[in-house]
Motif scaffolding. Structure first.
Motif, PDB file in Angstrom:
ATOM      1  N   VAL A  36     -59.926  52.368  71.716  1.00 40.12           N
ATOM      2  CA  VAL A  36     -59.970  51.209  70.808  1.00 40.12           C
ATOM      3  C   VAL A  36     -58.603  51.009  70.160  1.00 40.12           C
ATOM      4  CG1 VAL A  36     -61.112  50.182  68.817  1.00 40.12           C
ATOM      5  CG2 VAL A  36     -62.418  51.638  70.384  1.00 40.12           C
ATOM      6  N   ARG A  37     -58.065  52.088  69.612  1.00 40.43           N
ATOM      7  CA  ARG A  37     -56.767  52.017  68.932  1.00 40.43           C
ATOM      8  C   ARG A  37     -55.682  51.500  69.869  1.00 40.43           C
ATOM      9  NH1 ARG A  37     -55.500  57.481  68.755  1.00 40.43           N
ATOM     10  NH2 ARG A  37     -54.515  57.039  70.767  1.00 40.43           N
ATOM     11  N   ASP A  38     -55.555  52.109  71.034  1.00 38.19           N
ATOM     12  CA  ASP A  38     -54.467  51.748  71.941  1.00 38.19           C
ATOM     13  C   ASP A  38     -54.625  50.333  72.486  1.00 38.19           C
ATOM     14  OD1 ASP A  38     -53.544  54.257  71.448  1.00 38.19           O
ATOM     15  OD2 ASP A  38     -53.884  55.047  73.462  1.00 38.19           O
ATOM     16  N   THR A  39     -55.855  49.938  72.808  1.00 42.59           N
ATOM     17  CA  THR A  39     -56.068  48.590  73.321  1.00 42.59           C
ATOM     18  C   THR A  39     -55.702  47.551  72.270  1.00 42.59           C
ATOM     19  OG1 THR A  39     -57.831  49.380  74.785  1.00 42.59           O
ATOM     20  CG2 THR A  39     -57.745  47.020  74.364  1.00 42.59           C
ATOM     21  N   LEU A  40     -56.025  47.811  71.022  1.00 33.49           N
ATOM     22  CA  LEU A  40     -55.644  46.890  69.945  1.00 33.49           C
ATOM     23  C   LEU A  40     -54.127  46.770  69.819  1.00 33.49           C
ATOM     24  CD1 LEU A  40     -58.222  47.897  67.176  1.00 33.49           C
ATOM     25  CD2 LEU A  40     -58.091  45.681  68.338  1.00 33.49           C
ATOM     26  N   LEU A  41     -53.425  47.852  70.132  1.00 31.38           N
ATOM     27  CA  LEU A  41     -51.966  47.852  70.035  1.00 31.38           C
ATOM     28  C   LEU A  41     -51.290  47.355  71.317  1.00 31.38           C
ATOM     29  CD1 LEU A  41     -51.404  51.273  68.213  1.00 31.38           C
ATOM     30  CD2 LEU A  41     -51.077  48.987  67.246  1.00 31.38           C
ATOM     31  N   THR A 123     -57.872  57.393  60.028  1.00 28.38           N
ATOM     32  CA  THR A 123     -58.592  56.118  60.027  1.00 28.38           C
ATOM     33  C   THR A 123     -58.392  55.350  61.322  1.00 28.38           C
ATOM     34  OG1 THR A 123     -56.736  54.951  58.997  1.00 28.38           O
ATOM     35  CG2 THR A 123     -58.371  55.957  57.512  1.00 28.38           C
ATOM     36  N   ILE A 124     -57.206  55.442  61.915  1.00 34.23           N
ATOM     37  CA  ILE A 124     -56.929  54.684  63.138  1.00 34.23           C
ATOM     38  C   ILE A 124     -57.629  55.284  64.350  1.00 34.23           C
ATOM     39  CG2 ILE A 124     -54.731  53.813  62.284  1.00 34.23           C
ATOM     40  CD1 ILE A 124     -53.315  55.863  64.067  1.00 34.23           C
ATOM     41  N   ASN A 125     -58.160  56.499  64.191  1.00 40.18           N
ATOM     42  CA  ASN A 125     -58.906  57.143  65.270  1.00 40.18           C
ATOM     43  C   ASN A 125     -60.409  57.020  65.080  1.00 40.18           C
ATOM     44  OD1 ASN A 125     -56.519  57.931  66.466  1.00 40.18           O
ATOM     45  ND2 ASN A 125     -56.548  59.985  65.589  1.00 40.18           N
ATOM     46  N   ALA A 126     -60.826  56.350  64.021  1.00 42.24           N
ATOM     47  CA  ALA A 126     -62.252  56.220  63.712  1.00 42.24           C
ATOM     48  C   ALA A 126     -62.717  54.777  63.883  1.00 42.24           C
ATOM     49  CB  ALA A 126     -62.521  56.692  62.290  1.00 42.24           C
ATOM     50  N   ALA A 148     -50.503  48.174  59.331  1.00 37.77           N
ATOM     51  CA  ALA A 148     -49.394  48.643  58.503  1.00 37.77           C
ATOM     52  C   ALA A 148     -48.594  49.755  59.174  1.00 37.77           C
ATOM     53  CB  ALA A 148     -49.931  49.147  57.157  1.00 37.77           C
ATOM     54  N   ALA A 149     -48.965  50.124  60.393  1.00 35.50           N
ATOM     55  CA  ALA A 149     -48.322  51.231  61.112  1.00 35.50           C
ATOM     56  C   ALA A 149     -48.308  52.482  60.235  1.00 35.50           C
ATOM     57  CB  ALA A 149     -46.900  50.855  61.541  1.00 35.50           C
ATOM     58  N   ARG A 150     -49.486  52.822  59.743  1.00 37.22           N
ATOM     59  CA  ARG A 150     -49.613  53.943  58.813  1.00 37.22           C
ATOM     60  C   ARG A 150     -50.693  54.896  59.320  1.00 37.22           C
ATOM     61  NH1 ARG A 150     -50.444  51.188  54.106  1.00 37.22           N
ATOM     62  NH2 ARG A 150     -52.638  50.909  54.686  1.00 37.22           N
ATOM     63  N   VAL A 151     -50.363  56.180  59.350  1.00 34.58           N
ATOM     64  CA  VAL A 151     -51.330  57.209  59.726  1.00 34.58           C
ATOM     65  C   VAL A 151     -51.886  57.807  58.440  1.00 34.58           C
ATOM     66  CG1 VAL A 151     -51.687  59.400  60.934  1.00 34.58           C
ATOM     67  CG2 VAL A 151     -50.096  57.692  61.869  1.00 34.58           C
ATOM     68  N   ARG A 152     -53.185  57.678  58.258  1.00 38.07           N
ATOM     69  CA  ARG A 152     -53.796  58.107  56.982  1.00 38.07           C
ATOM     70  C   ARG A 152     -55.056  58.918  57.272  1.00 38.07           C
ATOM     71  NH1 ARG A 152     -57.472  55.702  53.484  1.00 38.07           N
ATOM     72  NH2 ARG A 152     -57.582  53.841  54.839  1.00 38.07           N
ATOM     73  N   ARG A 177     -45.784  58.607  66.908  1.00 38.63           N
ATOM     74  CA  ARG A 177     -46.167  57.664  67.951  1.00 38.63           C
ATOM     75  C   ARG A 177     -46.438  56.270  67.404  1.00 38.63           C
ATOM     76  NH1 ARG A 177     -51.422  57.952  72.048  1.00 38.63           N
ATOM     77  NH2 ARG A 177     -50.771  56.208  73.364  1.00 38.63           N
ATOM     78  N   PHE A 178     -47.112  56.201  66.248  1.00 39.56           N
ATOM     79  CA  PHE A 178     -47.582  54.898  65.755  1.00 39.56           C
ATOM     80  C   PHE A 178     -47.011  54.498  64.402  1.00 39.56           C
ATOM     81  CE2 PHE A 178     -51.232  56.697  68.193  1.00 39.56           C
ATOM     82  CZ  PHE A 178     -51.191  55.815  69.247  1.00 39.56           C
TER      83      PHE A 178
END
Length: 405
Positions: A36-41, A123-126, A148-152, A177-178
């Motif tokens: 999901v994450r990668d396809t959105l990007l 959050t970007i993996n959920a 926001a290109a933020r890993v949280r 990476r992101f």
């Protein structure tokens, strides 16, 4: 936010639609995580993973009924791998953590999607998506963080790290990476809990670090990790990223893809490569390459180096040294010495050590002259054989003189 996932590529995978149908359709199964994450990007996802509210045994039964080969790759953690014509797809039952110790988790199955999301790291993996419509399910503002290109971390970073200490390294890998702007709370928690990494297996640490080193923003992220002491507990040898940054620049200038072992060598003192390779339990081939990369280039020239240590090894050393000669060996195929021991025996040498030593002398001269063609090699052979026979005559005369004395 009204964001939907572009499913064209995923739905075109042979067998995918049948798999979704077999599992009960969108009410029972969703795309999850990296796909999901990668396809959105707009990134080609490495894997396609599904989450389902079905229990693992029900997944196995459903796939059997549909004629889809199923492999129970991790039943204790709810994972069944469906083997499709397009490749394997992991199907994992929704879970919640019962207990964790920083390395392993005991899980219980659930039918609540939010519980499954809550146990994930960032959050970007959920993020979840309907496999038919592409509708996104976002329980922890992962879309905002992706934008926001933020890993949280999800929830309290300290709690997430306590559950799985590897998340310290994963935080920096995903940021490399992101990410663009570092999450201050996540950084503070990782820096405070860096000693937790000591509890992890060295294989897990090695796998995560090597993946991090080839990420898009590896240079600034490694510098950040050094600044905050992240490597100190498990890789104290990494204290300066200057050579690493230079290597990355040299790779880009030479249009040579990044390599994790080469990049690790750039972060280590040359005399530490052997001990670090052993500590991280790298394969024998990777240990040899790590040590070799730190061995320097010498003064014999790029092609001579590539002939002696192999093209890959020469590229490592030349890039680490910033030697522009790397471009000349990138696609070079080392030649084969066009003469063998048999040709020297025909010239009058005796089989054995004399032939081996003479052949080595010819090869050394051939390399020094830039790998000339057969006519010059024949001349070198004639000269070397003449030298060997002259040396034999002198030795025999000396032996005879000593005997008479």
């Amino acid at each position: 936010m009204g964001v939907t996932l572009d499913l064209d590529r995923i739905r075109a995978l042979p067998g995918f639609e049948g798999l979704v149908d077999a599992l009960g359709g969108p009410a029972m199964v969703r795309l999850v995580g990296g796909v999901v994450r990668d396809t959105l990007l707009g990134i080609e996802p490495a894997d396609v993973d599904l989450a389902t509210s079905l229990l693992p045994e029900a997944v196995l039964a459903a796939l059997k009924t549909a004629g889809i080969r199923a492999v129970p790759t991790g039943l204790a953690h709810g994972t069944v791998t469906a083997i499709l014509p397009s490749g394997p797809i992991e199907v994992t039952t929704l879970r919640r953590d019962v207990s964790t110790d920083g390395r392993h988790a005991v899980v219980a199955f659930t039918d609540a999607w939010v519980d499954d999301a809550a146990r994930r790291d960032f959050t970007i993996n959920a993020l979840y998506a309907d496999p038919r419509t592409g509708q996104i399910y976002d329980y922890f503002h992962g879309l905002d963080d992706l934008a926001a290109a933020r890993v949280r971390f999800i929830g309290d970073p300290y709690g997430r790290i306590a559950e799985d200490h590897l998340r310290i390294l994963r935080f920096f890998r995903f940021h490399a990476r992101f990410g663009e702007t570092i999450d201050a709370d996540g950084l503070a928690a990782c820096a405070a809990r860096t000693n937790d990494l000591m509890a992890l297996s060295r294989e897990r640490i090695a796998a995560e670090v090597l993946r991090l080193l080839v990420a898009r923003h590896a240079v600034p992220v490694v510098a950040l990790m050094i600044e905050h002491g992240i490597f100190r507990a498990v890789l104290p040898e990494i204290t300066d990223g200057t050579r690493f940054a230079a290597l990355v620049a040299h790779e880009a200038a030479a249009a040579i893809p990044p390599d994790p072992i080469r990049r690790l060598a750039a972060l280590l003192p040359p005399d530490a490569t052997e001990s670090v390779g052993a500590r991280l339990r790298l394969s024998n081939a990777d240990r040899k390459r790590l040590i070799g990369a730190a061995s320097g280039v010498g003064d014999e020239g790029p092609h001579a180096l590539a002939y002696r240590v192999g093209v890959a090894g020469a590229i490592d050393r030349l890039l680490l040294a910033g030697d522009p000669g790397v471009a000349s060996v990138r696609d070079w195929i080392p030649p084969v010495l066009p003469i063998g021991g048999g040709a020297l025996v025909q010239r009058g040498l005796r089989k054995g050590p004399e032939v081996i030593a003479t052949l080595r002398q010819i090869e050394t001269a051939w390399i020094a002259e830039g790998f000339p063609e057969q006519p010059r090699v024949d001349q070198l052979a004639d000269e070397a054989v003449a030298d060997a026979r002259a040396a034999t005559i002198i030795d025999n005369a000396s032996a005879a003189s000593s005997g008479r004395a």
